[in-house]
Write an enzyme that holds these catalytic residues in place. Structure first.
Site, mmCIF file in Angstrom:
data_model
loop_
_atom_site.group_PDB
_atom_site.id
_atom_site.type_symbol
_atom_site.label_atom_id
_atom_site.label_comp_id
_atom_site.label_asym_id
_atom_site.label_seq_id
_atom_site.Cartn_x
_atom_site.Cartn_y
_atom_site.Cartn_z
ATOM 1 N N ARG A 52 0.837 -1.208 0.000
ATOM 2 C CA ARG A 52 0.000 0.000 0.000
ATOM 3 C C ARG A 52 0.875 1.262 0.000
ATOM 4 O O ARG A 52 0.533 2.266 -0.639
ATOM 5 C CB ARG A 52 -0.961 0.007 1.188
ATOM 6 C CG ARG A 52 -1.925 1.203 1.111
ATOM 7 C CD ARG A 52 -2.989 1.176 2.173
ATOM 8 N NE ARG A 52 -2.415 1.218 3.503
ATOM 9 C CZ ARG A 52 -3.100 1.009 4.624
ATOM 10 N NH1 ARG A 52 -4.393 0.747 4.571
ATOM 11 N NH2 ARG A 52 -2.511 1.068 5.802
ATOM 12 N N ARG A 101 9.342 27.660 0.069
ATOM 13 C CA ARG A 101 7.972 27.163 -0.100
ATOM 14 C C ARG A 101 7.530 27.388 -1.544
ATOM 15 O O ARG A 101 7.679 28.490 -2.058
ATOM 16 C CB ARG A 101 7.040 27.908 0.857
ATOM 17 C CG ARG A 101 5.582 27.488 0.737
ATOM 18 C CD ARG A 101 4.737 28.185 1.795
ATOM 19 N NE ARG A 101 3.338 27.768 1.719
ATOM 20 C CZ ARG A 101 2.404 28.398 1.008
ATOM 21 N NH1 ARG A 101 2.702 29.471 0.313
ATOM 22 N NH2 ARG A 101 1.159 27.954 1.003
ATOM 23 N N LYS A 151 -2.951 7.047 1.343
ATOM 24 C CA LYS A 151 -2.773 7.253 2.794
ATOM 25 C C LYS A 151 -1.886 8.473 3.042
ATOM 26 O O LYS A 151 -0.712 8.343 3.378
ATOM 27 C CB LYS A 151 -2.197 5.976 3.436
ATOM 28 C CG LYS A 151 -2.465 5.895 4.937
ATOM 29 C CD LYS A 151 -2.278 4.491 5.438
ATOM 30 C CE LYS A 151 -2.299 4.377 6.953
ATOM 31 N NZ LYS A 151 -3.537 4.785 7.587
ATOM 32 N N GLU A 183 -16.496 5.366 6.039
ATOM 33 C CA GLU A 183 -15.644 4.620 6.985
ATOM 34 C C GLU A 183 -15.544 5.407 8.288
ATOM 35 O O GLU A 183 -16.120 6.493 8.410
ATOM 36 C CB GLU A 183 -14.253 4.378 6.386
ATOM 37 C CG GLU A 183 -13.532 5.646 6.005
ATOM 38 C CD GLU A 183 -12.221 5.426 5.245
ATOM 39 O OE1 GLU A 183 -11.575 4.385 5.415
ATOM 40 O OE2 GLU A 183 -11.849 6.332 4.474
HETATM 41 N N1 PDD Z 1 -5.568 4.338 10.219
HETATM 42 N N2 PDD Z 1 -9.588 4.075 7.106
HETATM 43 C C1 PDD Z 1 -8.876 5.137 7.528
HETATM 44 C C2 PDD Z 1 -9.385 6.497 7.208
HETATM 45 C C3 PDD Z 1 -7.687 4.960 8.252
HETATM 46 O O1 PDD Z 1 -6.972 6.022 8.658
HETATM 47 C C4 PDD Z 1 -7.257 3.637 8.562
HETATM 48 C C5 PDD Z 1 -5.984 3.369 9.324
HETATM 49 C C6 PDD Z 1 -8.039 2.551 8.116
HETATM 50 C C7 PDD Z 1 -7.650 1.115 8.380
HETATM 51 O O2 PDD Z 1 -6.531 0.734 7.608
HETATM 52 P P1 PDD Z 1 -5.526 -0.409 8.141
HETATM 53 O O3 PDD Z 1 -6.374 -1.587 8.431
HETATM 54 O O4 PDD Z 1 -4.621 -0.612 7.003
HETATM 55 O O5 PDD Z 1 -4.866 0.144 9.378
HETATM 56 C C8 PDD Z 1 -9.184 2.812 7.382
HETATM 57 C C9 PDD Z 1 -4.330 4.192 10.940
HETATM 58 C C10 PDD Z 1 -4.313 3.026 11.853
HETATM 59 C C11 PDD Z 1 -3.979 5.511 11.619
HETATM 60 O O6 PDD Z 1 -4.181 6.529 10.982
HETATM 61 O O7 PDD Z 1 -3.474 5.517 12.750
#
Ligand code: PDD
Length: 287
Positions: A52, A101, A151, A183
Site C-alpha cells: 500500500r 515554499r 494514505k 468509513e
Molecule cells: N488508520 N480508514 C482510515 C481512514 C484509516 O486512517 C485507517 C488506518 C483505516 C484502516 O486501515 P488499516 O487496516 O490498514 O490500518 C481505514 C491508521 C491506523 C492511523 O491513521 O493511525
C-alpha cells in the site's frame, strides 16, 4: 525513557531527531504514512503495508526512497532498540525539504525525500478492555478530499471528527457521504445483519485497509458471508452487530451508533469471533 527514532538513515534519540521547517510534509501535508502493528515483538502484515505504501507514493508521483528489505530492517531495528512487545510502528515519507515554499513539486534528484519512523509502545494492545466493552460512535458528514484511498498525512478532518466524537461523549465517528457510511475516522466500518457481514466496497472513497483485506479473507475462510455494498446509518442502527477494523484496533466491536444501542448493547458474537481469528492468524504469520 527516550525512544530511538529513525530519520533519513540515522537512528537518533527522539529529542535529537530534526526535520526542516521547509519540509513539504509540514508545509503542504505532502506525505504518505503507514502504521504497522507489532505483537510479540513481530510485525503484523508488513508485506501488505509495504504494497500500500508503494501504491500511495505512486499515486502522488513520489519515488520510493527505500527498498522493502531495508525498510523491514529499519522496522526490526526500531522494535529491538525500543524493546517493543505490543504497539505500532509509524512511518512517514514526505517529498522532502526544498530551499523555499513552492506549490510545484521539487525535483527528486535535488530534493531527497524525508523518511521518518518511530515506535509507539502499547502494552496490552491485543487484550484491550475496549474490545470487551465495544465502542460508541456518532455519524458525521464526510468532508475529506476525494482520494481517500491514498494514505496521506492530511488528517485534519479525521482529527476534527475524533474531537466531535469526544465532545459528544463517545469513542469515534463514522463518516457519511450522500447518505451512506464511508468509513470511521481512522478505520473501516462494518455491520452484521442475519449473519451477513456488510461493508462498503473499495473505491477512492475509502482507505483500502490492510486489516480489512485480511479480515474479509479470514471471514470467508470461516464460511461467514461477506457482502461489499453501501449501507446507511439507519440500516446500521437496525443491525445485529457492528465493528471497525484498523492496524491499531484489529477488529473492534461497535455497540452504539448515534445513541442507538445495537442488539444487546454488548459486543456481538461474530465481531468477537473475528477478532480472535484475526489475532490468532496474524500472529502466526507475523515476521
Ligand atoms: N488508520 N480508514 C482510515 C481512514 C484509516 O486512517 C485507517 C488506518 C483505516 C484502516 O486501515 P488499516 O487496516 O490498514 O490500518 C481505514 C491508521 C491506523 C492511523 O491513521 O493511525
Amino acid at each position: 525513557m527516550s525512544r530511538t527514532v529513525y530519520v533519513n538513515g540515522q537512528y537518533l534519540p527522539e529529542n535529537e531527531a530534526k526535520v526542516s521547517i521547509f519540509d513539504r510534509g509540514f508545509l503542504m501535508a505532502d506525505g504518505i504514512y503507514e502504521v504497522t502493528s507489532v505483537l510479540g515483538g513481530k510485525l503484523i502484515d508488513f508485506d501488505g503495508h509495504f504494497v500500500r505504501l508503494e501504491r500511495s507514493l505512486n499515486e502522488i508521483d513520489m519515488p520510493s526512497p527505500i527498498s522493502k528489505e531495508d525498510l523491514l530492517a529499519v522496522h526490526r531495528k526500531l522494535i529491538k532498540c525500543n524493546d517493543v512487545d505490543e504497539g505500532m510502528i509509524y512511518l512517514q515519507i514526505t517529498r522532502g525539504a526544498p530551499d523555499d515554499r513552492d506549490f510545484v513539486f521539487p525535483d527528486p534528484e535535488t530534493t531527497p525525500q524525508t523518511i521518518v519512523l518511530f515506535t509507539q509502545s502499547k502494552p496490552g494492545l491485543a487484550d484491550s478492555p475496549a474490545a470487551k466493552k465495544g465502542l460508541k460512535v456518532i455519524s458525521i458528514e464526510d468532508m475529506r478530499w476525494g482520494r481517500r484511498d491514498i494514505k496521506t498525512v492530511q488528517l485534519l478532518y479525521p482529527s476534527m471528527g475524533k474531537m466531535m466524537a469526544k465532545k459528544a461523549g463517545v469513542d469515534d465517528a463514522w463518516m457519511v457521504q450522500d447518505g451512506t457510511v464511508t468509513e470511521g475516522t481512522s478505520n473501516n466500518a462494518y455491520i452484521v445483519k442475519n449473519g451477513q457481514i456488510i461493508t462498503r466496497a473499495l473505491s477512492n472513497d475509502i482507505l483500502h485497509g490492510i486489516t480489512r483485506s485480511a479480515v474479509l479473507r479470514f471471514a470467508e475462510e470461516a464460511q461467514m458471508e461477506v457482502v461489499e455494498r453501501n449501507f446507511t446509518i439507519e440500516e446500521a442502527q437496525q443491525a445485529d452487530e457492528a465493528f471497525i477494523t484498523s492496524a491499531s484496533m484489529f477488529v473492534m466491536p461497535v455497540v452504539e451508533i448515534d445513541q442507538q444501542s445495537l442488539g444487546q448493547g454488548t459486543p456481538g458474537p461474530l465481531a468477537t469471533r473475528l477478532r480472535e481469528i484475526y489475532l490468532e492468524e496474524s500472529m502466526l504469520k507475523a515476521i
